[in-house]
Scaffold this active site. Structure first.
Site, PDB file in Angstrom:
ATOM      1  N   SER A 125      61.464  59.551  18.187  1.00 52.07           N
ATOM      2  CA  SER A 125      61.037  58.203  17.555  1.00 52.07           C
ATOM      3  C   SER A 125      61.876  57.051  18.011  1.00 52.07           C
ATOM      4  O   SER A 125      61.617  55.937  18.015  1.00 52.07           O
ATOM      5  CB  SER A 125      61.071  58.046  16.070  1.00 52.07           C
ATOM      6  OG  SER A 125      62.403  58.439  15.610  1.00 52.07           O
TER       7      SER A 125
ATOM      8  N   HIS B  52      54.792  60.591  21.070  1.00 48.60           N
ATOM      9  CA  HIS B  52      55.319  60.340  19.624  1.00 48.60           C
ATOM     10  C   HIS B  52      54.142  60.486  18.621  1.00 48.60           C
ATOM     11  O   HIS B  52      53.383  59.622  18.839  1.00 48.60           O
ATOM     12  CB  HIS B  52      55.934  58.843  19.690  1.00 48.60           C
ATOM     13  CG  HIS B  52      56.564  58.485  18.361  1.00 48.60           C
ATOM     14  ND1 HIS B  52      56.871  57.221  17.905  1.00 48.60           N
ATOM     15  CD2 HIS B  52      57.041  59.217  17.546  1.00 48.60           C
ATOM     16  CE1 HIS B  52      57.268  57.196  16.787  1.00 48.60           C
ATOM     17  NE2 HIS B  52      57.732  58.353  16.419  1.00 48.60           N
TER      18      HIS B  52
ATOM     19  N   GLU C 172      51.561  57.885  20.424  1.00 58.03           N
ATOM     20  CA  GLU C 172      52.181  56.729  21.324  1.00 58.03           C
ATOM     21  C   GLU C 172      52.776  57.443  22.474  1.00 58.03           C
ATOM     22  O   GLU C 172      53.643  58.318  22.298  1.00 58.03           O
ATOM     23  CB  GLU C 172      53.372  56.289  20.505  1.00 58.03           C
ATOM     24  CG  GLU C 172      53.952  54.784  20.787  1.00 58.03           C
ATOM     25  CD  GLU C 172      55.029  54.217  19.967  1.00 58.03           C
ATOM     26  OE1 GLU C 172      55.706  54.866  19.336  1.00 58.03           O
ATOM     27  OE2 GLU C 172      55.098  53.016  20.273  1.00 58.03           O
TER      28      GLU C 172
ATOM     29  N   ASN D 224      57.731  51.586  15.958  1.00 54.15           N
ATOM     30  CA  ASN D 224      59.035  51.390  15.449  1.00 54.15           C
ATOM     31  C   ASN D 224      59.746  50.130  15.556  1.00 54.15           C
ATOM     32  O   ASN D 224      60.615  49.730  14.768  1.00 54.15           O
ATOM     33  CB  ASN D 224      60.116  52.745  15.684  1.00 54.15           C
ATOM     34  CG  ASN D 224      59.600  53.999  14.479  1.00 54.15           C
ATOM     35  OD1 ASN D 224      58.957  53.618  13.868  1.00 54.15           O
ATOM     36  ND2 ASN D 224      60.108  55.088  15.093  1.00 54.15           N
TER      37      ASN D 224
HETATM   38  N1  CAA Z   1      48.469  67.357   6.343  1.00 54.14           N
HETATM   39  C1  CAA Z   1      46.896  67.333   6.373  1.00 54.14           C
HETATM   40  N2  CAA Z   1      46.295  66.653   5.539  1.00 54.14           N
HETATM   41  C2  CAA Z   1      47.113  65.794   4.753  1.00 54.14           C
HETATM   42  C3  CAA Z   1      48.273  65.682   4.625  1.00 54.14           C
HETATM   43  C4  CAA Z   1      49.075  66.618   5.404  1.00 54.14           C
HETATM   44  N3  CAA Z   1      50.224  66.605   5.386  1.00 54.14           N
HETATM   45  N4  CAA Z   1      48.601  64.583   3.717  1.00 54.14           N
HETATM   46  C5  CAA Z   1      47.382  64.193   3.327  1.00 54.14           C
HETATM   47  N5  CAA Z   1      46.398  64.814   3.956  1.00 54.14           N
HETATM   48  C6  CAA Z   1      45.060  64.632   3.624  1.00 54.14           C
HETATM   49  C7  CAA Z   1      44.548  64.711   2.458  1.00 54.14           C
HETATM   50  O1  CAA Z   1      43.978  66.167   2.363  1.00 54.14           O
HETATM   51  C8  CAA Z   1      43.381  63.570   2.396  1.00 54.14           C
HETATM   52  O2  CAA Z   1      42.189  64.294   2.988  1.00 54.14           O
HETATM   53  P1  CAA Z   1      40.605  63.660   2.573  1.00 54.14           P
HETATM   54  O3  CAA Z   1      40.649  62.265   2.794  1.00 54.14           O
HETATM   55  O4  CAA Z   1      40.167  64.453   3.713  1.00 54.14           O
HETATM   56  O5  CAA Z   1      40.322  64.298   1.293  1.00 54.14           O
HETATM   57  C9  CAA Z   1      43.892  62.668   3.004  1.00 54.14           C
HETATM   58  O6  CAA Z   1      44.804  63.055   4.016  1.00 54.14           O
HETATM   59  C10 CAA Z   1      44.374  61.366   2.219  1.00 54.14           C
HETATM   60  O7  CAA Z   1      45.253  61.984   1.555  1.00 54.14           O
HETATM   61  P2  CAA Z   1      45.544  61.771  -0.126  1.00 54.14           P
HETATM   62  O8  CAA Z   1      44.118  61.439  -0.598  1.00 54.14           O
HETATM   63  O9  CAA Z   1      46.436  62.956  -0.761  1.00 54.14           O
HETATM   64  O10 CAA Z   1      46.575  60.463  -0.100  1.00 54.14           O
HETATM   65  P3  CAA Z   1      46.432  59.268   0.475  1.00 54.14           P
HETATM   66  O11 CAA Z   1      45.167  58.596   0.572  1.00 54.14           O
HETATM   67  O12 CAA Z   1      47.542  58.380  -0.331  1.00 54.14           O
HETATM   68  O13 CAA Z   1      46.872  59.419   1.899  1.00 54.14           O
HETATM   69  C11 CAA Z   1      48.477  59.294   3.526  1.00 54.14           C
HETATM   70  C12 CAA Z   1      48.307  59.800   2.408  1.00 54.14           C
HETATM   71  C13 CAA Z   1      47.477  59.730   4.641  1.00 54.14           C
HETATM   72  C14 CAA Z   1      49.845  59.683   3.847  1.00 54.14           C
HETATM   73  C15 CAA Z   1      48.840  57.603   3.423  1.00 54.14           C
HETATM   74  O14 CAA Z   1      49.390  57.330   2.376  1.00 54.14           O
HETATM   75  C16 CAA Z   1      49.113  56.821   4.518  1.00 54.14           C
HETATM   76  O15 CAA Z   1      48.493  56.745   5.338  1.00 54.14           O
HETATM   77  N6  CAA Z   1      50.384  56.597   4.485  1.00 54.14           N
HETATM   78  C17 CAA Z   1      51.093  55.830   5.517  1.00 54.14           C
HETATM   79  C18 CAA Z   1      51.784  56.941   6.285  1.00 54.14           C
HETATM   80  C19 CAA Z   1      52.521  56.429   7.467  1.00 54.14           C
HETATM   81  O16 CAA Z   1      52.737  55.234   7.695  1.00 54.14           O
HETATM   82  N7  CAA Z   1      52.941  57.187   8.437  1.00 54.14           N
HETATM   83  C20 CAA Z   1      53.874  56.756   9.646  1.00 54.14           C
HETATM   84  C21 CAA Z   1      55.067  57.073   9.250  1.00 54.14           C
HETATM   85  S1  CAA Z   1      56.283  56.548  10.559  1.00 54.14           S
HETATM   86  C22 CAA Z   1      56.394  57.655  11.642  1.00 54.14           C
HETATM   87  O17 CAA Z   1      55.798  59.037  11.171  1.00 54.14           O
HETATM   88  C23 CAA Z   1      57.110  57.681  12.685  1.00 54.14           C
HETATM   89  C24 CAA Z   1      58.591  57.258  12.963  1.00 54.14           C
HETATM   90  O18 CAA Z   1      58.934  57.579  14.097  1.00 54.14           O
HETATM   91  C25 CAA Z   1      59.333  56.892  11.816  1.00 54.14           C
END
Ligand code: CAA
Length: 293
Positions: A120, A141, A153, A191
């Site tokens: 990252s 990424h 990315e 990031n």
């Molecule tokens: N694997 C597979 N599917 C998953 C999952 C996982 N680990 N987590 C959630 N899902 C699926 C659920 O089954 C659900 O599917 P459907 O819509 O088809 O029913 C969908 O994703 C939505 O999940 P939830 O309803 O449980 O919960 P939510 O609507 O709150 O979504 C989330 C959860 C997708 C995590 C959402 O909160 C989100 O997008 N959050 C932000 C995540 C983010 O910003 N990530 C980037 C972080 S930075 C990074 O990763 C890089 C770095 O270098 C630091």
């Protein structure tokens, strides 16, 4: 060159997500970690995440079995990469560790294999220079949770050649992801924006501007983020955010990227967010309970 076999190094949060989407897209995957318990946990997580779609009728048990059948958990690094067309590395963000891994991979992987790091923040150019094939080295990424997040990315280092970038764009599209192709700089594109924003939320908490839940509600509803910044920090890992912040300060020589004292103190206490059960929220109960600072 056609990519058929992919080795994923690391079965943790990112590694198992990457192995999941690669196998789902039809690639033969070897997922390698250093201990059988990490490999087993990675496979169990993939199974659990695939089964999310079962009740919703989006995937059948047969399809799940086929996807899992394309993933081989493995401990031996040389075995994992010896016939790979693409090696995707998702080992912990420690420069010396990544460089050691890449030297070993470079010696054992076929000459045609492309080497991609899911780092990252660490320099793609620096890792590429540790191998004899810097033209075939690239950043790939992914975002957490990998099966859900739509972006890959793709980062070109100083020596990455066009053909490598083109192949990795094609593979990422086959994984069902959107791509952006960026040039190397600390934090790349996402990031560079995310980490200073998350740090600013912690500075505001430290100054008593808002409670944890009010800060999260402000950003979630006021900016339409799926998660507030403190929930997201707990999700990403406080240690990861601190590490990137320290890296930015070192690389940019600019104190504007410095981490708030509160973040460093929490990491020292072992409050790493969801993975340790404690962060801006306490995860020991039925639902996360915001902490007071
Ligand atoms: N694997 C597979 N599917 C998953 C999952 C996982 N680990 N987590 C959630 N899902 C699926 C659920 O089954 C659900 O599917 P459907 O819509 O088809 O029913 C969908 O994703 C939505 O999940 P939830 O309803 O449980 O919960 P939510 O609507 O709150 O979504 C989330 C959860 C997708 C995590 C959402 O909160 C989100 O997008 N959050 C932000 C995540 C983010 O910003 N990530 C980037 C972080 S930075 C990074 O990763 C890089 C770095 O270098 C630091």
């Amino acid at each position: 060159m056609e990519i058929k076999k992919i080795a994923v190094l690391g079965a943790g949060l990112m590694g198992n997500g990457i192995a999941h989407v690669c196998a789902q897209a039809g690639y033969e995957v070897k997922m390698r970690d250093i201990d059988q318990k990490f490999v087993d946990k990675g496979i169990a997580t993939i199974k659990k995440n695939l089964e999310r779609g079962l009740q919703k009728g989006r995937i059948t048990q047969k399809e799940i079995d086929e996807i899992l059948g394309r993933i081989e958990g493995i401990l031996d690094l040389k075995e994992a990469v010896k016939d790979a067309d693409l090696v995707i590395e998702a080992v912990p963000e420690i420069v010396s560790l990544k460089i050691d891994v890449w030297k070993e991979v470079d010696a054992a992987a076929p000459d045609h294999a492309i080497l991609a790091s899911n780092t990252s923040s660490i320099s793609i150019t620096q890792m590429a220079a540790a191998t004899k094939r810097p033209g075939k080295f690239i950043g790939m990424h992914f975002f957490n949770p990998v099966p859900v997040m739509n972006l890959v990315e793709i980062i070109k280092g100083q020596a990455t050649d066009e053909e490598t970038a083109k192949i990795i764009v094609d593979v990422s599209k086959k994984l069902g992801k959107e791509t952006v192709l960026v040039n190397e700089a600390p934090g790349f594109a996402v990031n560079r924006i995310l980490v200073p924003t998350l740090l600013e939320a912690v500075f505001a908490i430290q100054e008593g501007v808002a409670t944890v839940e009010d800060m999260d509600t402000s950003v979630r509803l006021g900016l339409n983020w799926p998660m507030g910044p403190l929930t997201l920090l707990d999700f990403v890992g406080l240690d990861t955010a601190l590490h990137i912040s320290d890296y930015f300060v070192d690389e940019f020589k600019d104190s504007k990227y410095r981490a708030p004292t509160l973040l460093r103190k929490m990491v020292r206490a072992g409050w790493l967010g969801r993975k340790s059960g404690m962060g801006f929220y306490d995860y020991s109960g039925d639902k996360p309970k915001p902490n007071r600072f």
